[in-house]
Design a protein around this motif. Structure first.
Motif, PDB file in Angstrom:
ATOM      1  N   ILE B  12       0.829  -1.276   0.059  1.00  0.00           N
ATOM      2  CA  ILE B  12       0.043   0.057  -0.135  1.00  0.00           C
ATOM      3  C   ILE B  12       0.735   1.252  -0.059  1.00  0.00           C
ATOM      4  O   ILE B  12       1.599   1.251   0.866  1.00  0.00           O
ATOM      5  N   CYS B  13       0.536   2.100  -0.906  1.00  0.00           N
ATOM      6  CA  CYS B  13       1.461   3.410  -0.915  1.00  0.00           C
ATOM      7  C   CYS B  13       0.582   4.586  -1.313  1.00  0.00           C
ATOM      8  O   CYS B  13      -0.478   4.501  -1.639  1.00  0.00           O
ATOM      9  N   LYS B  14       1.491   5.527  -0.744  1.00  0.00           N
ATOM     10  CA  LYS B  14       0.705   7.015  -1.011  1.00  0.00           C
ATOM     11  C   LYS B  14       0.680   7.560  -2.319  1.00  0.00           C
ATOM     12  O   LYS B  14       1.535   7.307  -3.122  1.00  0.00           O
ATOM     13  N   SER B  15      -0.388   8.131  -2.924  1.00  0.00           N
ATOM     14  CA  SER B  15      -0.292   8.691  -4.169  1.00  0.00           C
ATOM     15  C   SER B  15       0.752   9.600  -4.482  1.00  0.00           C
ATOM     16  O   SER B  15       1.396  10.245  -3.411  1.00  0.00           O
ATOM     17  N   GLY B  16       1.600   9.362  -5.493  1.00  0.00           N
ATOM     18  CA  GLY B  16       2.693  10.329  -5.979  1.00  0.00           C
ATOM     19  C   GLY B  16       4.069   9.542  -5.563  1.00  0.00           C
ATOM     20  O   GLY B  16       5.047   9.992  -6.035  1.00  0.00           O
ATOM     21  N   THR B  17       4.034   8.456  -4.841  1.00  0.00           N
ATOM     22  CA  THR B  17       5.259   7.762  -4.280  1.00  0.00           C
ATOM     23  C   THR B  17       5.489   6.745  -5.415  1.00  0.00           C
ATOM     24  O   THR B  17       4.696   6.422  -6.302  1.00  0.00           O
ATOM     25  N   SER B  18       6.698   6.165  -5.388  1.00  0.00           N
ATOM     26  CA  SER B  18       7.192   5.088  -6.236  1.00  0.00           C
ATOM     27  C   SER B  18       7.150   3.821  -5.358  1.00  0.00           C
ATOM     28  O   SER B  18       7.462   3.604  -4.282  1.00  0.00           O
ATOM     29  N   VAL B  19       7.069   2.657  -6.330  1.00  0.00           N
ATOM     30  CA  VAL B  19       7.019   1.290  -5.479  1.00  0.00           C
ATOM     31  C   VAL B  19       7.587   0.400  -6.389  1.00  0.00           C
ATOM     32  O   VAL B  19       7.474   0.442  -7.700  1.00  0.00           O
ATOM     33  N   LYS B  20       8.686  -0.330  -5.931  1.00  0.00           N
ATOM     34  CA  LYS B  20       9.362  -1.347  -6.518  1.00  0.00           C
ATOM     35  C   LYS B  20       8.921  -2.716  -6.397  1.00  0.00           C
ATOM     36  O   LYS B  20       8.698  -3.300  -5.430  1.00  0.00           O
ATOM     37  N   ILE B  21       8.769  -3.397  -7.488  1.00  0.00           N
ATOM     38  CA  ILE B  21       8.352  -5.012  -7.527  1.00  0.00           C
ATOM     39  C   ILE B  21       9.338  -5.964  -8.006  1.00  0.00           C
ATOM     40  O   ILE B  21       9.876  -5.625  -9.228  1.00  0.00           O
ATOM     41  N   GLU B  22       9.793  -6.702  -7.411  1.00  0.00           N
ATOM     42  CA  GLU B  22      10.966  -7.682  -7.510  1.00  0.00           C
ATOM     43  C   GLU B  22      10.108  -9.095  -8.303  1.00  0.00           C
ATOM     44  O   GLU B  22       9.370  -9.618  -7.636  1.00  0.00           O
ATOM     45  N   CYS B  23      10.957  -9.508  -9.163  1.00  0.00           N
ATOM     46  CA  CYS B  23      10.791 -10.945  -9.669  1.00  0.00           C
ATOM     47  C   CYS B  23      11.727 -11.622  -9.885  1.00  0.00           C
ATOM     48  O   CYS B  23      12.821 -11.291 -10.660  1.00  0.00           O
ATOM     49  N   ARG B  24      12.001 -12.841  -9.138  1.00  0.00           N
ATOM     50  CA  ARG B  24      13.412 -13.464  -9.292  1.00  0.00           C
ATOM     51  C   ARG B  24      13.190 -15.026  -9.556  1.00  0.00           C
ATOM     52  O   ARG B  24      12.143 -15.659  -9.244  1.00  0.00           O
ATOM     53  N   SER B  25      13.904 -15.518 -10.670  1.00  0.00           N
ATOM     54  CA  SER B  25      13.821 -16.787 -10.839  1.00  0.00           C
ATOM     55  C   SER B  25      14.741 -17.463  -9.888  1.00  0.00           C
ATOM     56  O   SER B  25      15.975 -17.239  -9.981  1.00  0.00           O
ATOM     57  N   LEU B  26      14.480 -18.467  -9.025  1.00  0.00           N
ATOM     58  CA  LEU B  26      15.081 -18.903  -7.858  1.00  0.00           C
ATOM     59  C   LEU B  26      15.878 -20.137  -8.400  1.00  0.00           C
ATOM     60  O   LEU B  26      17.123 -20.203  -7.777  1.00  0.00           O
ATOM     61  N   ASP B  27      15.867 -20.931  -9.030  1.00  0.00           N
ATOM     62  CA  ASP B  27      16.587 -22.167  -9.662  1.00  0.00           C
ATOM     63  C   ASP B  27      16.708 -22.325 -10.921  1.00  0.00           C
ATOM     64  O   ASP B  27      17.232 -23.180 -11.476  1.00  0.00           O
TER      65      ASP B  27
END
Lengths: 109, 115
Positions: B12-27
């Motif tokens: 959950i973030c406030k309007s105007g801020t940035s959010v980073k989402i990570e996607c990792r291949s584990l194996d």
């Protein structure tokens, strides 16, 4: 471009009933892959099957079976003896880029 | 197996801020990963294809400056939603493909809520 139609928006069955989810696709590619995914209420997508377009053999995996008919561009999915845990949204995908609108399956006791 | 880990699962973030989402291949190593967006009770829409070591390929209608994608290694792709607004609230999901018959493995998704 690829297009897929899952005409059934929602299906509700009673446990132990068999249910078939329909998928009709359009593609200009001569060879392609077809996929089915399951998305339970938790949200994650679960890969169920990949079928190559030149392999029209139907497949059975436990309670799941798939009927691929290239002549009618259909790739239907059947669950035999459905269980409550099968309740989810099922997506058909002709390739990695295009998903159908999904069929929401509700299995009740 | 072929496991893809996505983090965070909810944010959950406030309007105007940035959010980073990570996607990792584990194996496994994934030179290509894909980012999708899913609105409630709707299908997945491909946003972009993330290519290791090069620029991402965005689908038509997806704002490149809004959704920044970085694929700096063979096991990690990140999606940054910049200057987020409530209309960016959605379920974001990534996928990667391991060779062979594993199909495309999806992350568990990130539910973004912008308030």
């Amino acid at each position: 471009a690829q297009k897929v139609t899952q005409a059934q928006t929602e299906i509700s069955v009673v446990e132990k009933e068999d249910v078939t989810l329909d998928c009709v696709y359009e593609t200009r590619d001569t060879t392609y892959y077809l996929f089915w995914y399951k998305q339970p209420p938790s949200g994650e997508l679960v890969f169920l099957i990949r079928r190559n377009s030149f392999d029209e053999q139907n497949e059975i995996s436990g309670r799941y079976s798939w009927n691929f008919q290239k002549s009618t561009s259909s790739f239907n999915f059947t669950i035999t003896a459905s269980q409550v845990v099968d309740s989810a949204v099922y997506f058909c995908a002709p390739g990695k880029l295009t998903f159908g609108t999904g069929t929401r399956l509700q299995v009740t006791l | 197996g072929a496991v893809v880990s996505q983090h965070p699962s909810r944010v959950i973030c406030k309007s105007g801020t940035s959010v980073k989402i990570e996607c990792r291949s584990l194996d496994f190593q994934a030179t290509t990963m894909f980012w999708y967006r899913q609105f409630p009770k709707q299908s997945l829409m491909l946003m972009a294809t993330s290519n290791e070591g090069s620029k991402a390929t965005y689908e038509q209608g997806v704002e490149k400056d809004k959704f920044l994608i970085n694929h700096a290694s063979l096991t990690l792709s990140t999606l940054t939603v910049t200057s987020a607004h409530p209309e960016d609230s959605s379920f974001y999901i990534c996928s990667a493909k391991k060779g062979g018959d594993y199909g495309y493995t999806f992350g568990s998704g990130t539910r973004l809520t912008v308030v």
